[in-house]
Design a protein around this motif. Structure first.
Motif, PDB file in Angstrom:
ATOM      1  N   LYS A 132      -1.445   8.908   4.237  1.00  0.00           N
ATOM      2  CA  LYS A 132      -2.506   8.093   3.642  1.00  0.00           C
ATOM      3  C   LYS A 132      -3.878   8.721   3.897  1.00  0.00           C
ATOM      4  O   LYS A 132      -4.694   8.861   2.977  1.00  0.00           O
ATOM      5  CB  LYS A 132      -2.455   6.680   4.225  1.00  0.00           C
ATOM      6  CG  LYS A 132      -3.674   5.805   3.946  1.00  0.00           C
ATOM      7  CD  LYS A 132      -3.843   5.510   2.475  1.00  0.00           C
ATOM      8  CE  LYS A 132      -5.058   4.602   2.250  1.00  0.00           C
ATOM      9  NZ  LYS A 132      -5.329   4.396   0.818  1.00  0.00           N
ATOM     10  N   ARG A 164      -8.835   6.712  12.708  1.00  0.00           N
ATOM     11  CA  ARG A 164      -8.509   6.346  11.329  1.00  0.00           C
ATOM     12  C   ARG A 164      -6.999   6.273  11.114  1.00  0.00           C
ATOM     13  O   ARG A 164      -6.499   5.329  10.494  1.00  0.00           O
ATOM     14  CB  ARG A 164      -9.141   7.341  10.354  1.00  0.00           C
ATOM     15  CG  ARG A 164      -8.982   6.938   8.896  1.00  0.00           C
ATOM     16  CD  ARG A 164      -9.832   7.793   7.978  1.00  0.00           C
ATOM     17  NE  ARG A 164     -11.263   7.585   8.219  1.00  0.00           N
ATOM     18  CZ  ARG A 164     -12.222   8.140   7.488  1.00  0.00           C
ATOM     19  NH1 ARG A 164     -11.911   8.936   6.487  1.00  0.00           N
ATOM     20  NH2 ARG A 164     -13.484   7.901   7.757  1.00  0.00           N
ATOM     21  N   TYR A 184     -12.363   2.089  11.058  1.00  0.00           N
ATOM     22  CA  TYR A 184     -12.083   3.125  10.059  1.00  0.00           C
ATOM     23  C   TYR A 184     -13.183   4.181   9.967  1.00  0.00           C
ATOM     24  O   TYR A 184     -12.915   5.357   9.747  1.00  0.00           O
ATOM     25  CB  TYR A 184     -11.891   2.459   8.687  1.00  0.00           C
ATOM     26  CG  TYR A 184     -11.563   3.401   7.565  1.00  0.00           C
ATOM     27  CD1 TYR A 184     -10.255   3.846   7.378  1.00  0.00           C
ATOM     28  CD2 TYR A 184     -12.545   3.849   6.700  1.00  0.00           C
ATOM     29  CE1 TYR A 184      -9.939   4.710   6.350  1.00  0.00           C
ATOM     30  CE2 TYR A 184     -12.243   4.717   5.660  1.00  0.00           C
ATOM     31  CZ  TYR A 184     -10.935   5.143   5.496  1.00  0.00           C
ATOM     32  OH  TYR A 184     -10.636   6.007   4.473  1.00  0.00           O
ATOM     33  N   THR A 232      -9.613  -2.150   4.854  1.00  0.00           N
ATOM     34  CA  THR A 232      -9.413  -1.766   6.248  1.00  0.00           C
ATOM     35  C   THR A 232      -9.929  -2.874   7.174  1.00  0.00           C
ATOM     36  O   THR A 232     -10.762  -3.689   6.777  1.00  0.00           O
ATOM     37  CB  THR A 232     -10.109  -0.428   6.583  1.00  0.00           C
ATOM     38  OG1 THR A 232     -11.512  -0.558   6.320  1.00  0.00           O
ATOM     39  CG2 THR A 232      -9.546   0.701   5.729  1.00  0.00           C
ATOM     40  N   THR A 277       0.810  -1.219   0.000  1.00  0.00           N
ATOM     41  CA  THR A 277       0.000   0.000   0.000  1.00  0.00           C
ATOM     42  C   THR A 277       0.843   1.270   0.000  1.00  0.00           C
ATOM     43  O   THR A 277       0.564   2.222  -0.730  1.00  0.00           O
ATOM     44  CB  THR A 277      -0.949   0.021   1.219  1.00  0.00           C
ATOM     45  OG1 THR A 277      -1.762  -1.149   1.200  1.00  0.00           O
ATOM     46  CG2 THR A 277      -1.841   1.253   1.201  1.00  0.00           C
ATOM     47  N   ALA A 282       0.972   6.936   7.783  1.00  0.00           N
ATOM     48  CA  ALA A 282      -0.467   6.830   8.057  1.00  0.00           C
ATOM     49  C   ALA A 282      -1.154   8.183   7.908  1.00  0.00           C
ATOM     50  O   ALA A 282      -2.259   8.279   7.361  1.00  0.00           O
ATOM     51  CB  ALA A 282      -0.696   6.269   9.453  1.00  0.00           C
ATOM     52  N   TYR A 329      -4.656   2.752  10.284  1.00  0.00           N
ATOM     53  CA  TYR A 329      -3.657   2.554   9.230  1.00  0.00           C
ATOM     54  C   TYR A 329      -2.275   2.281   9.815  1.00  0.00           C
ATOM     55  O   TYR A 329      -1.523   1.452   9.285  1.00  0.00           O
ATOM     56  CB  TYR A 329      -3.621   3.766   8.301  1.00  0.00           C
ATOM     57  CG  TYR A 329      -4.673   3.715   7.229  1.00  0.00           C
ATOM     58  CD1 TYR A 329      -4.661   2.707   6.268  1.00  0.00           C
ATOM     59  CD2 TYR A 329      -5.689   4.655   7.174  1.00  0.00           C
ATOM     60  CE1 TYR A 329      -5.639   2.636   5.286  1.00  0.00           C
ATOM     61  CE2 TYR A 329      -6.671   4.604   6.191  1.00  0.00           C
ATOM     62  CZ  TYR A 329      -6.633   3.584   5.250  1.00  0.00           C
ATOM     63  OH  TYR A 329      -7.600   3.523   4.279  1.00  0.00           O
TER      64      TYR A 329
END
Length: 370
Positions: free
Chosen positions: A103, A213, A242, A278, A75, A100, A217
């Motif tokens: 992202k 969130r 998430y 997720t 990712t 993170a 991640y």
């Protein structure tokens, strides 16, 4: 008869050289004795200095050696990792946390639109945070001002010239990443690592959902993460850390895949942008009694038996979830959000069944939504 003059000179030179060599050997012995015995009183000082070096440098050296999970490796853009690592090392922040943030903010710079609040750049800084809130009318400062390193330093902004080109520009990736590391570092307050991380993330966006969130991640990117920071109340956990966005409720509706009207929907659907892949976590403690592809429309499905004739269903997973027979705890990762089976897009279909009958999940999950 005496020796010739030349032979006498040679002997004289040999004697001088030989004498010099002996003197050197004596001096070497003295130095060896000094090093062996004279340095003994200095040993505690040497040991202390070595210990200090270990304390100072080992955390820096090891923090960038965090292994990535398979999800993290596939990712996070590989070309960004050295930038995260260098920024993290400079400001003492775990580089995966910076990844993170990147992202969540712009999906690794794939969405660089100015936010509704006016945040700009690769990691979405407000101009005033970048330039310094003490600068007059900072929110309307022109680019020539908010990228000026001297002005930023004068007014206490967080903008950084990460790529060394003489300006600090939030629209340049390195500058933005370095500034994020600097901002997180400045807000790492608290007693435990988790508390420090939460406070730093909260300072970045001032929203609890944002903290969850980013931490989701962060855990997903780390090798062996598995223990996602889920929201737990009592002995229950919200199933998708998430997001809490509900897109469909229990009851009669028009089926989104077939278009058929008046179809019973036996659960709630949880979905939002960026949700694919997720984690899904167990709603409560229990035993996994089903984990495979379901041909009845659920796609990859996990069923957990919580005892007292209560079971929960987690449908449309990305792939097969946690194995049958697994004993799980509330908040434990059991799979990942997908769109398998009869599904129009990535989401979790969540059901609660009592004595085999589907019931409205809302009374069970409402404590997390109020």
């Amino acid at each position: 008869m005496g020796l010739p003059v030349k032979e006498l000179e040679v002997k004289k030179v040999f004697k001088e050289v030989n004498g010099t060599s002996k003197q050197k050997k004596k001096r070497k012995k003295k130095w060896l004795w000094f090093l062996l015995f004279g340095s003994i009183p200095l040993l505690p000082m040497i040991a202390t200095l070595f210990l200090l070096l270990v304390i100072i440098f080992i955390p820096t050296l090891t923090q960038n050696k965090i292994d990535l999970s398979e999800y993290g490796a596939t990712t996070i853009p590989a070309e960004y990792i050295p930038i995260y690592q260098e920024a993290g090392e400079k400001y003492g922040v775990e580089w995966i946390l910076i990844a993170a943030i990147h992202k969540v903010e712009t999906n690794f710079s794939q969405n660089l639109a100015v936010s509704s609040a006016g945040a700009i750049g690769h990691t979405q800084f407000m101009k005033c945070t970048w330039l310094g809130w003490r600068y007059p009318n900072c929110s309307s400062a022109p680019e020539s001002v908010y990228t000026n390193v001297s002005i930023i330093n004068k007014y206490g902004g967080y903008g950084v010239d990460g790529n060394g080109n003489g300006k600090a520009d939030p629209w340049e990736l390195e500058d933005s990443i370095y500034a994020t590391a600097k901002y997180l570092s400045a807000n790492m307050t608290g007693n435990t690592l988790e508390e420090k991380m939460r406070n730093a993330i909260y300072a970045y966006n001032h929203a609890d959902w944002y903290v969850e969130r980013v931490l989701t991640y962060y855990e997903m990117f780390k090798a062996g993460g598995g223990t996602v920071v889920a929201e737990i109340k009592g002995d229950k956990a919200w199933p998708v850390p998430y997001t809490k966005n509900l897109t469909s409720y229990f009851g009669i509706r028009n089926d989104p895949t077939s278009g058929k009207k008046g179809v019973q929907h036996n659960g709630i659907d949880i979905s939002s942008g960026g949700i694919y892949g997720t984690p899904i976590v167990a709603f409560a403690d229990g035993i996994v009694t089903y984990s495979q592809f379901n041909t009845g429309g659920y796609g990859y499905l996990v069923i957990i038996d919580h005892g007292n004739n209560v079971k929960t269903y987690y449908a449309h997973m990305k792939q097969q979830g946690i194995p049958i027979g697994s004993q799980v705890k509330a908040g434990q990762v059991i799979g990942y959000v997908g769109s398998t089976g009869n599904s129009t897009g990535p989401h979790l279909h969540f059901e609660v069944r009592v004595n085999g009958q589907a019931v409205d999940p809302m009374p069970y999950v409402s404590p997390f939504l109020n």
